[in-house]
Structure formats: structure tokens, C-alpha cells
Design a protein around this motif. Structure first.
Motif, PDB file in Angstrom:
ATOM      1  N   GLN A  68      -7.887   0.621  -5.032  1.00  0.00           N
ATOM      2  CA  GLN A  68      -8.186   2.036  -5.287  1.00  0.00           C
ATOM      3  C   GLN A  68      -6.917   2.787  -5.642  1.00  0.00           C
ATOM      4  N   LEU A  69      -5.835   2.536  -4.928  1.00  0.00           N
ATOM      5  CA  LEU A  69      -4.566   3.192  -5.224  1.00  0.00           C
ATOM      6  C   LEU A  69      -4.074   2.839  -6.626  1.00  0.00           C
ATOM      7  N   LYS A  70      -4.241   1.580  -7.018  1.00  0.00           N
ATOM      8  CA  LYS A  70      -3.840   1.171  -8.365  1.00  0.00           C
ATOM      9  C   LYS A  70      -4.687   1.881  -9.423  1.00  0.00           C
ATOM     10  N   ALA A  71      -5.979   2.016  -9.169  1.00  0.00           N
ATOM     11  CA  ALA A  71      -6.866   2.704 -10.121  1.00  0.00           C
ATOM     12  C   ALA A  71      -6.458   4.169 -10.252  1.00  0.00           C
ATOM     13  N   TRP A  72      -6.166   4.811  -9.123  1.00  0.00           N
ATOM     14  CA  TRP A  72      -5.724   6.206  -9.176  1.00  0.00           C
ATOM     15  C   TRP A  72      -4.394   6.335  -9.910  1.00  0.00           C
ATOM     16  N   ALA A  73      -3.492   5.391  -9.695  1.00  0.00           N
ATOM     17  CA  ALA A  73      -2.193   5.432 -10.377  1.00  0.00           C
ATOM     18  C   ALA A  73      -2.378   5.305 -11.889  1.00  0.00           C
ATOM     19  N   GLU A  74      -3.305   4.460 -12.294  1.00  0.00           N
ATOM     20  CA  GLU A  74      -3.583   4.316 -13.725  1.00  0.00           C
ATOM     21  C   GLU A  74      -4.126   5.625 -14.298  1.00  0.00           C
ATOM     22  N   ARG A  75      -5.014   6.280 -13.546  1.00  0.00           N
ATOM     23  CA  ARG A  75      -5.552   7.569 -13.986  1.00  0.00           C
ATOM     24  C   ARG A  75      -4.482   8.649 -13.997  1.00  0.00           C
ATOM     25  N   ALA A  76      -3.528   8.560 -13.075  1.00  0.00           N
ATOM     26  CA  ALA A  76      -2.485   9.594 -12.949  1.00  0.00           C
ATOM     27  C   ALA A  76      -1.666   9.736 -14.220  1.00  0.00           C
ATOM     28  N   THR A  92      -5.248  18.642   0.068  1.00  0.00           N
ATOM     29  CA  THR A  92      -6.424  17.776   0.230  1.00  0.00           C
ATOM     30  C   THR A  92      -6.264  16.480  -0.562  1.00  0.00           C
ATOM     31  N   ALA A  93      -5.735  16.569  -1.779  1.00  0.00           N
ATOM     32  CA  ALA A  93      -5.513  15.377  -2.599  1.00  0.00           C
ATOM     33  C   ALA A  93      -4.421  14.499  -1.990  1.00  0.00           C
ATOM     34  N   ARG A  94      -3.338  15.127  -1.530  1.00  0.00           N
ATOM     35  CA  ARG A  94      -2.247  14.376  -0.895  1.00  0.00           C
ATOM     36  C   ARG A  94      -2.758  13.647   0.348  1.00  0.00           C
ATOM     37  N   ALA A  95      -3.555  14.327   1.152  1.00  0.00           N
ATOM     38  CA  ALA A  95      -4.098  13.717   2.368  1.00  0.00           C
ATOM     39  C   ALA A  95      -4.997  12.532   2.020  1.00  0.00           C
ATOM     40  N   ARG A  96      -5.783  12.674   0.974  1.00  0.00           N
ATOM     41  CA  ARG A  96      -6.682  11.579   0.568  1.00  0.00           C
ATOM     42  C   ARG A  96      -5.881  10.367   0.085  1.00  0.00           C
ATOM     43  N   ILE A  97      -4.839  10.615  -0.684  1.00  0.00           N
ATOM     44  CA  ILE A  97      -3.978   9.530  -1.169  1.00  0.00           C
ATOM     45  C   ILE A  97      -3.275   8.855   0.000  1.00  0.00           C
ATOM     46  N   GLU A  98      -2.722   9.643   0.903  1.00  0.00           N
ATOM     47  CA  GLU A  98      -1.975   9.086   2.029  1.00  0.00           C
ATOM     48  C   GLU A  98      -2.869   8.360   3.027  1.00  0.00           C
ATOM     49  N   ALA A  99      -4.169   8.694   3.069  1.00  0.00           N
ATOM     50  CA  ALA A  99      -5.098   8.044   3.987  1.00  0.00           C
ATOM     51  C   ALA A  99      -5.687   6.753   3.407  1.00  0.00           C
ATOM     52  N   CYS A 100      -5.563   6.569   2.099  1.00  0.00           N
ATOM     53  CA  CYS A 100      -6.168   5.409   1.442  1.00  0.00           C
ATOM     54  C   CYS A 100      -5.437   4.121   1.823  1.00  0.00           C
ATOM     55  N   THR A 101      -6.204   3.112   2.223  1.00  0.00           N
ATOM     56  CA  THR A 101      -5.639   1.805   2.564  1.00  0.00           C
ATOM     57  C   THR A 101      -6.140   0.704   1.628  1.00  0.00           C
ATOM     58  N   ASP A 102      -6.855   1.106   0.587  1.00  0.00           N
ATOM     59  CA  ASP A 102      -7.400   0.155  -0.388  1.00  0.00           C
ATOM     60  C   ASP A 102      -6.432   0.043  -1.570  1.00  0.00           C
ATOM     61  N   LEU A 103      -5.756  -1.086  -1.658  1.00  0.00           N
ATOM     62  CA  LEU A 103      -4.741  -1.285  -2.692  1.00  0.00           C
ATOM     63  C   LEU A 103      -5.327  -1.155  -4.094  1.00  0.00           C
ATOM     64  N   ILE A 113       0.842  -1.202   0.000  1.00  0.00           N
ATOM     65  CA  ILE A 113       0.000   0.000   0.000  1.00  0.00           C
ATOM     66  C   ILE A 113       0.872   1.244   0.000  1.00  0.00           C
ATOM     67  N   GLU A 114       1.867   1.279   0.870  1.00  0.00           N
ATOM     68  CA  GLU A 114       2.762   2.433   0.937  1.00  0.00           C
ATOM     69  C   GLU A 114       3.502   2.623  -0.392  1.00  0.00           C
ATOM     70  N   GLY A 115       3.906   1.532  -1.008  1.00  0.00           N
ATOM     71  CA  GLY A 115       4.591   1.607  -2.296  1.00  0.00           C
ATOM     72  C   GLY A 115       3.717   2.209  -3.378  1.00  0.00           C
ATOM     73  N   TRP A 116       2.441   1.831  -3.417  1.00  0.00           N
ATOM     74  CA  TRP A 116       1.536   2.390  -4.421  1.00  0.00           C
ATOM     75  C   TRP A 116       1.235   3.854  -4.148  1.00  0.00           C
ATOM     76  N   ARG A 117       1.151   4.232  -2.867  1.00  0.00           N
ATOM     77  CA  ARG A 117       0.977   5.665  -2.545  1.00  0.00           C
ATOM     78  C   ARG A 117       2.146   6.467  -3.100  1.00  0.00           C
ATOM     79  N   GLU A 118       3.353   5.991  -2.838  1.00  0.00           N
ATOM     80  CA  GLU A 118       4.552   6.684  -3.314  1.00  0.00           C
ATOM     81  C   GLU A 118       4.606   6.723  -4.838  1.00  0.00           C
TER      82      GLU A 118
END
Length: 81
Positions: free
Chosen positions: A60-68, A47-58, A26-31
């Protein structure tokens, strides 16, 4: 003479290791997600950084990374939610 029990073979130790590996992923995907945005020179508001750093759903983080890879601003990561 009694049987020797090794903690690292105990089911609890296995569970702790598994949880640690999951937290590491999870931490790796946040980074990675924040790095994608940085590399693309996209500002990340607090606000976006806080939302990303608070996310614990792997997932969801992967989906956001794909969108990024395609967004023009950080807020677009969360547009489909």
C-alpha cells in the motif's frame, strides 16, 4: 562437554531480524512517500500524515508513493480506496 548454541543462529533470532528488516522497509517507504510530497510542495494535512504513518502494508505504501508523483493534493493518494 555440551554443544554451544549461539543465539544469533537460533530460529527465533532469525525471525526477529527478519521482522526488523520488514519494519525498516516500511518506515523507509513512509519517509519516501512524505518526502515526495514535500519535494513537490504538496501540503500534507494531519489526517493524511497520520494515515501514512499508521500504515504497515508495504504494498500500500508503494502504491501511494507511485501516486504521489502525480497527485495535486495529498488526499488524492487515497482516492482509489
Amino acid at each position: 562437554m555440551g554443544q554451544i548454541h549461539y543465539f544469533w543462529r537460533h530460529p527465533l533470532a532469525e525471525q526477529v531480524r527478519a521482522e526488523g528488516r520488514e519494519e525498516g522497509r516500511i518506515e523507509g517507504w513512509r519517509e519516501t512517500l512524505l518526502s515526495f510530497l514535500e519535494w513537490r510542495r504538496i501540503p500534507v494535512p494531519d489526517t493524511a500524515r497520520a494515515r501514512i504513518e499508521a500504515c504497515t502494508d508495504l504494498d500500500q505504501l508503494k502504491a501511494w508513493a507511485e501516486r504521489a508523483v502525480h497527485v495535486a493534493e495529498a488526499g488524492e493518494l487515497f482516492a482509489e480506496e
